[in-house]
Design a protein around this motif. Structure first.
Motif, mmCIF file in Angstrom:
data_model
loop_
_atom_site.group_PDB
_atom_site.id
_atom_site.type_symbol
_atom_site.label_atom_id
_atom_site.label_comp_id
_atom_site.label_asym_id
_atom_site.label_seq_id
_atom_site.Cartn_x
_atom_site.Cartn_y
_atom_site.Cartn_z
ATOM 1 N N ILE A 80 -12.127 8.756 -11.259
ATOM 2 C CA ILE A 80 -11.196 7.870 -11.963
ATOM 3 C C ILE A 80 -10.324 7.133 -10.943
ATOM 4 C CG2 ILE A 80 -9.457 9.712 -12.253
ATOM 5 C CD1 ILE A 80 -8.837 8.456 -15.035
ATOM 6 N N PRO A 81 -10.051 5.844 -11.165
ATOM 7 C CA PRO A 81 -9.185 5.117 -10.226
ATOM 8 C C PRO A 81 -7.730 5.583 -10.306
ATOM 9 C CG PRO A 81 -9.894 3.671 -12.008
ATOM 10 C CD PRO A 81 -10.613 4.953 -12.207
ATOM 11 N N LEU A 82 -7.051 5.508 -9.182
ATOM 12 C CA LEU A 82 -5.628 5.833 -9.089
ATOM 13 C C LEU A 82 -4.873 4.555 -8.753
ATOM 14 C CD1 LEU A 82 -3.074 7.603 -8.692
ATOM 15 C CD2 LEU A 82 -3.912 8.118 -6.379
ATOM 16 N N VAL A 83 -3.868 4.223 -9.559
ATOM 17 C CA VAL A 83 -3.127 2.973 -9.379
ATOM 18 C C VAL A 83 -1.631 3.267 -9.225
ATOM 19 C CG1 VAL A 83 -2.697 0.662 -10.286
ATOM 20 C CG2 VAL A 83 -4.840 1.841 -10.874
ATOM 21 N N LEU A 84 -1.040 2.739 -8.162
ATOM 22 C CA LEU A 84 0.404 2.846 -7.953
ATOM 23 C C LEU A 84 1.070 1.637 -8.597
ATOM 24 C CD1 LEU A 84 2.892 4.164 -6.592
ATOM 25 C CD2 LEU A 84 2.313 2.889 -4.504
ATOM 26 N N THR A 121 0.738 6.141 -11.338
ATOM 27 C CA THR A 121 1.937 6.801 -10.841
ATOM 28 C C THR A 121 2.925 5.763 -10.338
ATOM 29 O OG1 THR A 121 2.808 8.421 -9.258
ATOM 30 C CG2 THR A 121 0.955 7.079 -8.509
ATOM 31 N N ASN A 122 4.194 6.111 -10.409
ATOM 32 C CA ASN A 122 5.232 5.270 -9.801
ATOM 33 C C ASN A 122 5.777 5.940 -8.539
ATOM 34 O OD1 ASN A 122 6.548 7.399 -10.987
ATOM 35 N ND2 ASN A 122 8.052 6.166 -12.100
ATOM 36 N N GLY A 123 5.042 6.977 -8.097
ATOM 37 C CA GLY A 123 5.458 7.727 -6.922
ATOM 38 C C GLY A 123 6.364 8.897 -7.247
ATOM 39 N N LYS A 124 6.809 8.959 -8.513
ATOM 40 C CA LYS A 124 7.702 10.041 -8.929
ATOM 41 C C LYS A 124 7.113 10.880 -10.067
ATOM 42 C CE LYS A 124 11.004 6.909 -9.687
ATOM 43 N NZ LYS A 124 10.667 5.672 -8.954
ATOM 44 N N ASP A 125 6.245 10.267 -10.838
ATOM 45 C CA ASP A 125 5.623 10.957 -11.967
ATOM 46 C C ASP A 125 4.194 10.432 -12.102
ATOM 47 O OD1 ASP A 125 5.332 12.686 -14.060
ATOM 48 O OD2 ASP A 125 6.934 11.828 -15.294
ATOM 49 N N VAL A 126 3.401 11.118 -12.901
ATOM 50 C CA VAL A 126 1.976 10.768 -13.027
ATOM 51 C C VAL A 126 1.546 10.847 -14.486
ATOM 52 C CG1 VAL A 126 -0.374 11.279 -12.234
ATOM 53 C CG2 VAL A 126 1.582 11.922 -10.803
ATOM 54 N N PHE A 145 0.674 12.139 -5.262
ATOM 55 C CA PHE A 145 1.828 11.713 -4.462
ATOM 56 C C PHE A 145 1.456 11.556 -2.983
ATOM 57 C CE2 PHE A 145 4.337 14.123 -7.877
ATOM 58 C CZ PHE A 145 4.455 12.985 -8.660
ATOM 59 N N GLU A 146 0.592 12.458 -2.500
ATOM 60 C CA GLU A 146 0.134 12.363 -1.102
ATOM 61 C C GLU A 146 -0.682 11.091 -0.899
ATOM 62 O OE1 GLU A 146 -2.025 15.929 -0.229
ATOM 63 O OE2 GLU A 146 -0.289 17.231 -0.643
ATOM 64 N N MET A 147 -1.529 10.770 -1.863
ATOM 65 C CA MET A 147 -2.433 9.615 -1.729
ATOM 66 C C MET A 147 -1.701 8.272 -1.741
ATOM 67 S SD MET A 147 -5.657 10.903 -4.082
ATOM 68 C CE MET A 147 -6.654 9.433 -3.888
ATOM 69 N N VAL A 148 -0.563 8.207 -2.442
ATOM 70 C CA VAL A 148 0.147 6.918 -2.547
ATOM 71 C C VAL A 148 1.342 6.818 -1.589
ATOM 72 C CG1 VAL A 148 -0.537 6.618 -4.952
ATOM 73 C CG2 VAL A 148 1.693 7.664 -4.435
ATOM 74 N N GLY A 155 3.797 6.003 1.132
ATOM 75 C CA GLY A 155 3.883 4.880 2.071
ATOM 76 C C GLY A 155 3.257 3.593 1.571
ATOM 77 N N LYS A 156 2.648 3.628 0.390
ATOM 78 C CA LYS A 156 1.998 2.427 -0.148
ATOM 79 C C LYS A 156 2.949 1.678 -1.086
ATOM 80 C CE LYS A 156 -2.839 3.822 0.168
ATOM 81 N NZ LYS A 156 -2.640 4.837 1.206
ATOM 82 N N LYS A 157 2.673 0.390 -1.288
ATOM 83 C CA LYS A 157 3.495 -0.434 -2.189
ATOM 84 C C LYS A 157 2.833 -0.512 -3.564
ATOM 85 C CE LYS A 157 5.811 -3.433 1.140
ATOM 86 N NZ LYS A 157 6.023 -4.834 1.588
ATOM 87 N N PRO A 158 3.655 -0.520 -4.619
ATOM 88 C CA PRO A 158 3.088 -0.639 -5.974
ATOM 89 C C PRO A 158 2.343 -1.961 -6.153
ATOM 90 C CG PRO A 158 5.419 -0.056 -6.060
ATOM 91 C CD PRO A 158 5.117 -0.423 -4.644
ATOM 92 N N GLU A 159 1.254 -1.899 -6.918
ATOM 93 C CA GLU A 159 0.537 -3.136 -7.255
ATOM 94 C C GLU A 159 1.317 -3.850 -8.350
ATOM 95 O OE1 GLU A 159 -3.732 -3.062 -7.541
ATOM 96 O OE2 GLU A 159 -3.751 -0.992 -6.800
ATOM 97 N N SER A 160 1.226 -5.176 -8.353
ATOM 98 C CA SER A 160 1.992 -5.971 -9.310
ATOM 99 C C SER A 160 1.124 -6.363 -10.503
ATOM 100 C CB SER A 160 2.541 -7.219 -8.609
ATOM 101 O OG SER A 160 3.298 -7.977 -9.510
ATOM 102 N N PHE A 161 1.526 -5.913 -11.673
ATOM 103 C CA PHE A 161 0.833 -6.267 -12.913
ATOM 104 C C PHE A 161 1.860 -6.787 -13.906
ATOM 105 C CE2 PHE A 161 -1.689 -2.771 -11.113
ATOM 106 C CZ PHE A 161 -2.935 -3.375 -11.027
#
Length: 254
Positions: free
Chosen positions: A39-43, A89-94, A120-123, A125-131
């Motif tokens: 399954i894809p993971l999206v920040l 995830t928003n980096g704080k919850d999933v 949380f480990e996978m995302v 240092g990454k920036k959220p994608e904009s939707f």
């Protein structure tokens, strides 16, 4: 795109409030736990995360296009393609969602703790994608969809019973026997009996609603049990929450 593999999910269908998508410690033996192969993971940003977790409206088209047919379930050794599903995830919850082929998050699940930590480990240092949320109507809470604060601190069983009580109160409000309202308010708060006799049915119902809306305790449970007596649909829900339920532990996955 990031992907996760071998994910345990416990779907809650048609839920518009995040408090009804149970955390792992509230999963039960009779819940239908499923395994997602990939399954894809999206920040995402906080706004979109809250929109997915606490609403049931159309998801951004660009998000749906990104995740289209990128999820696979395993059923009876067969790999099944899922139209639109993702871990967000928003980096704080999933939360995980599956649209069942529609454009809104019909099914939602939490993750087991170990897999949540992996997100949380996978995302990191990454920036959220904009939707962009195309169009949405302002969500309104009401008696059948209580504000999160009204459910705060309650267990899964207590939340279910509180929703049942609210359903019964809503039915009472529109009853063909409005005089019942004063009777039930007296059951809830006998000390008010002298003033209850002077109340209109509308005032009595408002007092009953305001009296029961906060928290949950033995007094709430007692009123709920009496209110639903003789109503098969409500009684089935009641019995389901009073059967011997126990938490479903996936110890090796924790």
């Amino acid at each position: 795109m990031l992907y996760m593999h071998d994910l345990w999910v416990n779907w809650f269908e048609g839920e518009e409030n995040g408090y009804n998508i149970c955390r792992f410690h509230e999963w039960r033996k009779e819940d239908g736990i499923e395994l997602i192969d990939q399954i894809p993971l999206v920040l995402v940003d906080d706004e979109l995360f809250d929109f997915i977790e606490n609403d049931l409206q159309d998801l951004p088209l660009s998000l749906l296009q990104d995740i289209h047919r990128r999820t696979y379930m395993k059923k009876n050794q067969e790999r099944i393609t899922v139209e639109y599903a993702a871990v967000v995830t928003n980096g704080k919850d999933v939360i995980v969602f599956d649209t069942l082929g529609y454009t809104l998050p019909v099914k939602k699940s939490r993750l087991i703790p170990r897999q949540e930590r992996l997100v949380f480990e996978m995302v990191e240092g990454k920036k959220p994608e904009s939707f962009k949320i195309e169009s949405s109507s302002l969500k309104e809470h009401h008696i059948l969809s209580l504000e999160p604060g009204r459910m705060s601190g309650l267990t899964r069983r207590e939340r279910q019973l509180k929703q049942l009580l609210m359903m019964a109160l809503d039915q009472l409000k529109h009853s063909d026997h409005p005089e019942e309202v004063r009777y039930w308010l007296t059951e809830w708060d006998p000390a008010q009996y002298p003033s209850i006799k002077q109340m209109t049915n509308e005032d009595a119902w408002a007092h009953l609603y305001e009296g029961t809306i906060n928290g949950w305790g033995v007094h709430h449970e007692d009123l709920c049990e009496k209110l639903i007596k003789g109503q098969p649909f409500f009684e089935t829900i009641w019995q389901g929450e009073h059967s011997d339920v126990s938490t479903h532990h996936l110890n090796s996955q924790n």
